[in-house]
Design an enzyme around this catalytic site. Structure first.
Site, short mmCIF file in Angstrom:
data_model
loop_
_atom_site.label_atom_id
_atom_site.label_comp_id
_atom_site.label_asym_id
_atom_site.label_seq_id
_atom_site.Cartn_x
_atom_site.Cartn_y
_atom_site.Cartn_z
N GLU A 94 0.83 -1.20 0.00
CA GLU A 94 0.00 0.00 0.00
C GLU A 94 0.86 1.25 0.00
O GLU A 94 1.95 1.26 0.56
CB GLU A 94 -0.92 -0.02 1.23
CG GLU A 94 -1.93 -1.17 1.14
CD GLU A 94 -2.84 -1.31 2.34
OE1 GLU A 94 -3.94 -1.85 2.17
OE2 GLU A 94 -2.47 -0.91 3.46
N CYS A 107 3.56 8.59 0.75
CA CYS A 107 4.11 7.69 1.76
C CYS A 107 4.22 6.32 1.09
O CYS A 107 3.20 5.75 0.69
CB CYS A 107 3.15 7.66 2.95
SG CYS A 107 3.61 6.44 4.18
N CYS A 114 6.83 -6.82 6.86
CA CYS A 114 7.97 -6.21 7.56
C CYS A 114 8.65 -7.28 8.40
O CYS A 114 7.99 -8.16 8.96
CB CYS A 114 7.49 -5.07 8.46
SG CYS A 114 8.85 -4.10 9.16
N CYS A 118 7.34 -4.57 15.74
CA CYS A 118 6.77 -3.54 16.61
C CYS A 118 5.34 -3.94 16.99
O CYS A 118 4.52 -4.23 16.12
CB CYS A 118 6.76 -2.19 15.90
SG CYS A 118 8.39 -1.69 15.34
N CYS A 121 2.14 -2.00 15.50
CA CYS A 121 2.04 -1.72 14.06
C CYS A 121 1.36 -2.87 13.32
O CYS A 121 1.74 -4.03 13.48
CB CYS A 121 3.44 -1.49 13.49
SG CYS A 121 3.43 -1.14 11.73
N CYS A 339 -0.54 6.10 9.77
CA CYS A 339 0.68 5.41 10.21
C CYS A 339 0.33 4.10 10.91
O CYS A 339 -0.50 4.09 11.83
CB CYS A 339 1.42 6.24 11.25
SG CYS A 339 2.23 7.66 10.64
N1 SAH Z 1 9.79 0.83 9.49
C1 SAH Z 1 9.88 2.25 9.41
C2 SAH Z 1 8.82 2.91 8.57
C3 SAH Z 1 7.40 2.44 8.70
S1 SAH Z 1 6.38 2.94 10.05
C4 SAH Z 1 9.90 2.86 10.79
O1 SAH Z 1 9.73 2.12 11.75
O2 SAH Z 1 10.15 4.04 10.92
C5 SAH Z 1 6.10 4.64 9.95
C6 SAH Z 1 5.82 5.27 11.32
O3 SAH Z 1 4.53 4.88 11.85
C7 SAH Z 1 6.83 4.84 12.36
O4 SAH Z 1 7.22 5.95 13.12
C8 SAH Z 1 6.03 3.88 13.23
O5 SAH Z 1 6.57 3.75 14.50
C9 SAH Z 1 4.68 4.53 13.22
N2 SAH Z 1 3.59 3.64 13.59
C10 SAH Z 1 3.51 2.31 13.46
N3 SAH Z 1 2.33 1.85 13.92
C11 SAH Z 1 1.64 2.94 14.34
C12 SAH Z 1 0.33 3.13 14.90
N4 SAH Z 1 -0.49 2.11 15.08
N5 SAH Z 1 -0.06 4.39 15.20
C13 SAH Z 1 0.76 5.43 14.97
N6 SAH Z 1 2.00 5.32 14.44
C14 SAH Z 1 2.43 4.08 14.14
#
Ligand code: SAH
Length: 348
Positions: A94, A107, A114, A118, A121, A339
């Site tokens: 996406e 974006c 991935c 985390c 996420c 995000c």
């Molecule tokens: N892997 C990379 C890029 C993808 S995530 C990274 O970790 O930076 C992009 C951003 O969204 C990151 O800052 C991540 O921590 C944040 N993110 C992930 N899940 C989220 C959620 N449920 N709510 C808000 N931000 C989130």
């Protein structure tokens, strides 16, 4: 896909020129085809109208153009657009277009799924299926640029690698895609308008700095206390904050580019004063700013956005320490485009 045919976009311009010479044609033909592939983003050899029919047939016999297809486009009430993009092997990633009054940001994804874990996420739950190749990343940007022109009447102005995947775990391909995006033979965008966001892979941050990259760096920090960070981002046990800090110091020394820390404040996880104090100390290590981002729920309530009091505490303490802090509202929540929400929901 025809396995015998090569992906023509895997060839460099020189390789394409050599190919035409080997066919008894002029090297210049390679330049023409290269321009079709990259500047004009041709989806098929038939589009290449200044190339003879015979040559187009010869190309069709030898090569494929593995262009992505926007399978489904969803538009949010706030103008955000989410594309579900189908790859040549039918996997889906996406990408998102985020308009504001002054800019239009793409974006983009760097991996299918991935490899990191985390806890907050949605993409992490997909696991990593494969890396995207440079043209699959580039195509996402071109698709969003076209949509930006069509729906917002202006070209794309910025790119963030904050879609699916960890860009630094697919570093070479991300770098090649950025080369193409910034090259006059591609989109000619300034690298200053590109942000690579990483969960923090120290070795790769150092490598990027040594490679002299010109784009900006964002780090998904979320906590400056090892135990807390490891509980929500388990790979932190392998790459602890000490190593991350050292790598970021190296990045700043080499690039003189300020670092952005992305940070969500969750209730009962990192909403104490000692969490803010640790962040302040972390920020002193290299010039940086903090983006407090809103949590986008992906689960049944394990994580909850902290209340406004906790956010105010963060803002007040950071500002008192002269650290720039912004509070970001989520965009595209109604279409699961915000995000951490990218998880091919509609394709499940
Ligand atoms: N892997 C990379 C890029 C993808 S995530 C990274 O970790 O930076 C992009 C951003 O969204 C990151 O800052 C991540 O921590 C944040 N993110 C992930 N899940 C989220 C959620 N449920 N709510 C808000 N931000 C989130």
């Amino acid at each position: 896909m025809d396995v015998k045919k090569k992906d023509i976009r895997a060839l460099t311009k020189d390789q394409l020129r050599d190919f035409f010479v080997s066919q008894g044609d002029k090297a210049f033909r390679g330049n023409q085809v290269y321009e079709w592939l990259w500047q004009k983003s041709a989806h098929s050899f038939e589009d290449m109208t200044n190339i003879s029919l015979q040559t187009r047939q010869m190309l069709t016999d030898n090569f494929v153009i593995n262009h992505i297809k926007v399978d489904q486009m969803q538009r949010s009430s706030d103008g955000t657009i989410k594309n579900a993009v189908r790859l040549h092997d039918d996997l889906i990633v996406e990408s998102v277009l985020i308009p504001t009054p002054t800019r239009t940001t793409a974006c983009v994804s760097s991996q299918v799924g991935c490899s990191l874990d985390c806890k907050f996420c949605a993409t992490a739950r997909l696991k990593r299926m494969r890396n995207l190749n440079p043209d699959e990343i580039y195509d996402q940007v071109v698709a969003i640029d076209n949509e930006s022109r069509l729906y917002h009447g202006r070209p794309l102005s910025n790119i963030v690698f904050m879609g699916m995947g960890e860009p630094l775990m697919n570093y070479n391909n991300v770098l090649k895609a950025i080369d193409k995006i910034t090259s006059p033979e591609g989109l000619g965008m300034s690298p200053k308008r590109i942000v690579v966001s990483t969960s923090g892979v120290p070795k790769m941050i150092k490598k990027m700095a040594d490679d002299g990259v010109k784009f900006k760096l964002a780090v998904s920090l979320h906590s400056a206390i090892d135990d807390v960070r490891t509980s929500i981002m388990p790979f932190n046990a392998t790459f602890p904050l000490k190593d991350l800090r050292e790598a970021l110091g190296h990045w700043y020394a080499k690039t003189k580019n300020r670092i952005t820390y992305e940070y969500v404040v969750w209730r009962g996880i990192n909403d104490r004063k000692k969490d803010v104090d640790a962040l302040v100390e972390f920020c002193k290590f290299a010039p940086s700013k903090v983006n407090l981002i809103e949590y986008n729920p992906i689960d049944d309530g394990e994580f909850q956005q902290a209340d406004y009091k906790a956010l105010d505490m963060y803002v007040n303490i950071l500002e008192a320490n002269n650290i720039t802090v912004t509070v970001r509202r989520s965009r595209g929540k109604d279409i699961d485009a915000a995000c951490g929400q990218l998880a091919n929901k509609n394709k499940a």
